[in-house]
Write a protein that holds these residues in place. Sequence first.
Motif, PDB file in Angstrom:
ATOM      1  N   LEU A  66      47.384  69.559  11.971  1.00 47.58           N
ATOM      2  CA  LEU A  66      47.228  68.108  11.856  1.00 47.58           C
ATOM      3  C   LEU A  66      48.014  67.639  10.639  1.00 47.58           C
ATOM      4  O   LEU A  66      48.015  68.306   9.594  1.00 47.58           O
ATOM      5  CB  LEU A  66      45.744  67.741  11.691  1.00 47.58           C
ATOM      6  N   LEU A  67      48.663  66.500  10.749  1.00 44.40           N
ATOM      7  CA  LEU A  67      49.419  65.932   9.637  1.00 44.40           C
ATOM      8  C   LEU A  67      48.607  64.809   8.996  1.00 44.40           C
ATOM      9  O   LEU A  67      48.070  63.945   9.699  1.00 44.40           O
ATOM     10  CB  LEU A  67      50.764  65.402  10.124  1.00 44.40           C
ATOM     11  N   ARG A  68      48.556  64.841   7.670  1.00 42.05           N
ATOM     12  CA  ARG A  68      47.804  63.820   6.934  1.00 42.05           C
ATOM     13  C   ARG A  68      48.416  63.647   5.552  1.00 42.05           C
ATOM     14  O   ARG A  68      48.626  64.634   4.837  1.00 42.05           O
ATOM     15  CB  ARG A  68      46.335  64.237   6.788  1.00 42.05           C
ATOM     16  N   PRO A  69      48.694  62.423   5.127  1.00 39.34           N
ATOM     17  CA  PRO A  69      49.210  62.217   3.765  1.00 39.34           C
ATOM     18  C   PRO A  69      48.214  62.745   2.731  1.00 39.34           C
ATOM     19  O   PRO A  69      46.996  62.608   2.898  1.00 39.34           O
ATOM     20  CB  PRO A  69      49.357  60.696   3.659  1.00 39.34           C
ATOM     21  N   PHE A  70      48.734  63.347   1.688  1.00 41.45           N
ATOM     22  CA  PHE A  70      47.880  63.936   0.653  1.00 41.45           C
ATOM     23  C   PHE A  70      47.303  62.843  -0.231  1.00 41.45           C
ATOM     24  O   PHE A  70      48.040  62.002  -0.771  1.00 41.45           O
ATOM     25  CB  PHE A  70      48.699  64.907  -0.198  1.00 41.45           C
ATOM     26  N   ASP A  71      45.973  62.837  -0.396  1.00 38.37           N
ATOM     27  CA  ASP A  71      45.332  61.876  -1.300  1.00 38.37           C
ATOM     28  C   ASP A  71      44.352  62.560  -2.249  1.00 38.37           C
ATOM     29  O   ASP A  71      43.479  61.922  -2.825  1.00 38.37           O
ATOM     30  CB  ASP A  71      44.630  60.767  -0.516  1.00 38.37           C
ATOM     31  N   GLY A  72      44.500  63.866  -2.409  1.00 41.20           N
ATOM     32  CA  GLY A  72      43.625  64.614  -3.306  1.00 41.20           C
ATOM     33  C   GLY A  72      43.205  65.917  -2.663  1.00 41.20           C
ATOM     34  O   GLY A  72      43.021  65.977  -1.435  1.00 41.20           O
ATOM     35  N   PHE A  73      43.043  66.963  -3.474  1.00 32.21           N
ATOM     36  CA  PHE A  73      42.686  68.270  -2.929  1.00 32.21           C
ATOM     37  C   PHE A  73      41.319  68.247  -2.246  1.00 32.21           C
ATOM     38  O   PHE A  73      41.147  68.779  -1.152  1.00 32.21           O
ATOM     39  CB  PHE A  73      42.700  69.318  -4.040  1.00 32.21           C
ATOM     40  N   ARG A  74      40.341  67.622  -2.890  1.00 33.44           N
ATOM     41  CA  ARG A  74      39.000  67.599  -2.310  1.00 33.44           C
ATOM     42  C   ARG A  74      38.992  66.840  -0.993  1.00 33.44           C
ATOM     43  O   ARG A  74      38.444  67.314   0.013  1.00 33.44           O
ATOM     44  CB  ARG A  74      38.015  66.968  -3.296  1.00 33.44           C
ATOM     45  N   SER A  75      39.606  65.662  -0.987  1.00 29.66           N
ATOM     46  CA  SER A  75      39.613  64.846   0.225  1.00 29.66           C
ATOM     47  C   SER A  75      40.340  65.548   1.364  1.00 29.66           C
ATOM     48  O   SER A  75      39.893  65.502   2.519  1.00 29.66           O
ATOM     49  CB  SER A  75      40.293  63.501  -0.060  1.00 29.66           C
ATOM     50  N   GLN A  76      41.445  66.213   1.054  1.00 30.54           N
ATOM     51  CA  GLN A  76      42.213  66.903   2.081  1.00 30.54           C
ATOM     52  C   GLN A  76      41.411  68.053   2.676  1.00 30.54           C
ATOM     53  O   GLN A  76      41.417  68.279   3.902  1.00 30.54           O
ATOM     54  CB  GLN A  76      43.533  67.406   1.492  1.00 30.54           C
ATOM     55  N   LYS A  77      40.713  68.784   1.819  1.00 29.09           N
ATOM     56  CA  LYS A  77      39.922  69.922   2.303  1.00 29.09           C
ATOM     57  C   LYS A  77      38.715  69.457   3.118  1.00 29.09           C
ATOM     58  O   LYS A  77      38.373  70.083   4.138  1.00 29.09           O
ATOM     59  CB  LYS A  77      39.488  70.792   1.129  1.00 29.09           C
ATOM     60  N   GLN A  78      38.086  68.373   2.701  1.00 26.72           N
ATOM     61  CA  GLN A  78      36.951  67.889   3.471  1.00 26.72           C
ATOM     62  C   GLN A  78      37.405  67.355   4.824  1.00 26.72           C
ATOM     63  O   GLN A  78      36.727  67.548   5.838  1.00 26.72           O
ATOM     64  CB  GLN A  78      36.208  66.800   2.708  1.00 26.72           C
ATOM     65  N   PHE A  79      38.565  66.710   4.865  1.00 28.11           N
ATOM     66  CA  PHE A  79      39.126  66.257   6.143  1.00 28.11           C
ATOM     67  C   PHE A  79      39.327  67.452   7.068  1.00 28.11           C
ATOM     68  O   PHE A  79      39.012  67.386   8.262  1.00 28.11           O
ATOM     69  CB  PHE A  79      40.443  65.524   5.912  1.00 28.11           C
ATOM     70  N   ALA A  80      39.873  68.546   6.526  1.00 30.83           N
ATOM     71  CA  ALA A  80      40.091  69.748   7.329  1.00 30.83           C
ATOM     72  C   ALA A  80      38.781  70.286   7.885  1.00 30.83           C
ATOM     73  O   ALA A  80      38.697  70.659   9.073  1.00 30.83           O
ATOM     74  CB  ALA A  80      40.801  70.816   6.496  1.00 30.83           C
ATOM     75  N   VAL A  81      37.751  70.335   7.056  1.00 23.77           N
ATOM     76  CA  VAL A  81      36.438  70.798   7.511  1.00 23.77           C
ATOM     77  C   VAL A  81      35.921  69.911   8.639  1.00 23.77           C
ATOM     78  O   VAL A  81      35.386  70.396   9.648  1.00 23.77           O
ATOM     79  CB  VAL A  81      35.447  70.817   6.325  1.00 23.77           C
ATOM     80  N   ASP A  82      36.088  68.608   8.491  1.00 25.73           N
ATOM     81  CA  ASP A  82      35.592  67.669   9.504  1.00 25.73           C
ATOM     82  C   ASP A  82      36.299  67.829  10.847  1.00 25.73           C
ATOM     83  O   ASP A  82      35.744  67.461  11.887  1.00 25.73           O
ATOM     84  CB  ASP A  82      35.761  66.233   9.009  1.00 25.73           C
ATOM     85  N   GLN A  83      37.516  68.347  10.842  1.00 27.40           N
ATOM     86  CA  GLN A  83      38.271  68.490  12.092  1.00 27.40           C
ATOM     87  C   GLN A  83      37.952  69.781  12.843  1.00 27.40           C
ATOM     88  O   GLN A  83      38.400  69.968  13.977  1.00 27.40           O
ATOM     89  CB  GLN A  83      39.783  68.453  11.809  1.00 27.40           C
ATOM     90  N   CYS A  84      37.196  70.676  12.232  1.00 24.37           N
ATOM     91  CA  CYS A  84      36.894  71.968  12.857  1.00 24.37           C
ATOM     92  C   CYS A  84      35.968  71.809  14.061  1.00 24.37           C
ATOM     93  O   CYS A  84      35.130  70.901  14.108  1.00 24.37           O
ATOM     94  CB  CYS A  84      36.272  72.916  11.836  1.00 24.37           C
ATOM     95  N   MET A  85      36.090  72.712  14.992  1.00 33.21           N
ATOM     96  CA  MET A  85      35.246  72.697  16.186  1.00 33.21           C
ATOM     97  C   MET A  85      33.853  73.245  15.915  1.00 33.21           C
ATOM     98  O   MET A  85      32.893  72.872  16.588  1.00 33.21           O
ATOM     99  CB  MET A  85      35.898  73.536  17.292  1.00 33.21           C
ATOM    100  N   HIS A  86      33.749  74.160  14.931  1.00 26.81           N
ATOM    101  CA  HIS A  86      32.504  74.876  14.717  1.00 26.81           C
ATOM    102  C   HIS A  86      31.882  74.513  13.367  1.00 26.81           C
ATOM    103  O   HIS A  86      32.574  74.072  12.443  1.00 26.81           O
ATOM    104  CB  HIS A  86      32.755  76.378  14.801  1.00 26.81           C
ATOM    105  N   ASP A  87      30.576  74.716  13.260  1.00 30.47           N
ATOM    106  CA  ASP A  87      29.863  74.304  12.049  1.00 30.47           C
ATOM    107  C   ASP A  87      30.026  75.284  10.898  1.00 30.47           C
ATOM    108  O   ASP A  87      29.977  74.882   9.735  1.00 30.47           O
ATOM    109  CB  ASP A  87      28.376  74.089  12.362  1.00 30.47           C
ATOM    110  N   TRP A  88      30.207  76.565  11.199  1.00 34.02           N
ATOM    111  CA  TRP A  88      30.479  77.517  10.130  1.00 34.02           C
ATOM    112  C   TRP A  88      31.984  77.561   9.882  1.00 34.02           C
ATOM    113  O   TRP A  88      32.768  77.755  10.819  1.00 34.02           O
ATOM    114  CB  TRP A  88      29.950  78.916  10.473  1.00 34.02           C
ATOM    115  N   VAL A  89      32.371  77.300   8.643  1.00 35.01           N
ATOM    116  CA  VAL A  89      33.793  77.192   8.314  1.00 35.01           C
ATOM    117  C   VAL A  89      34.128  78.100   7.127  1.00 35.01           C
ATOM    118  O   VAL A  89      33.312  78.305   6.223  1.00 35.01           O
ATOM    119  CB  VAL A  89      34.195  75.740   8.003  1.00 35.01           C
TER     120      VAL A  89
END
Length: 263
Positions: free
Chosen positions: A63-86
């Motif tokens: 997925l492509l997303r403009p960088f707006d901070g390490f924390r925000s980028q990582k949380q976005f990645a977690v939110d896009q996952c199919m499964h709850d354990w990441v």
Amino acid sequence: MNASSPASPDRVPLSACIITFNEADRIADCIASLAFCDEIVVVDSHSTDATVEIAQRLGARVLLRPFDGFRSQKQFAVDQCMHDWVLCLDADERVDATLRGAIEAERGRGFGDAAGFRFARLSEYFGKFLRHGNAYPDRVLRLFDRRRGGWRGTREVHEAASVDGAVRTLRGDLVHHPYRSLEQQLQKTQRYARMMAQHDFARGKRATLGKLIVSPAWRFWRGYLLRGGFRDGWHGLVYAYVRANYVRQKTIMLWLLQNGQAP
């Protein structure tokens, strides 16, 4: 199991996520170390090299997303996952065989009553793995149930995941290759120092003359002497010195901000 194959019905499905920007030389090894996961999600900040193509070729969902901070980028990645354990990694990190075995063992038990797991991070520094000082074990919480935690808070640099519930420690190492060169390390630490100074200033934190003098020295001697960084030879000496300089840079930048100057 490949990066996007369906989860086996007799074990907890596990997603892995990585954030990237111009990591063509490192992303393949990172993804290869995550072959035991049911899916791999890569969130890329519009790389100009072959990062995206390599990740897609290896089966990751990119997925492509403009960088707006390490924390925000990582949380976005977690939110896009199919499964709850990441399981969250940076592109310069790899799961070693011992850690993989420990994760798989806990996974086979349904992760028990834990909300998350931490493990040691072992950093390579100019040809040598640092096993002492402030560099190791450097335990990080990277495997968790996203229903009970994630990359929370407002700090966008030196971000850390947190969970509501028990956190267990696993055997093995997250192998870390953080710097391509000393020049890259110095540029990286200066950027982080500026981001941290801005974060601290916004929260009302202020620098003092005492902190400017004492804090860098304390960081060096704590890591190099008290925690045994000297046992890593000249690598440990250079690492301790550069990390102390980071503290100096951060404090100076905070001093400038509180006196109306741009760092």
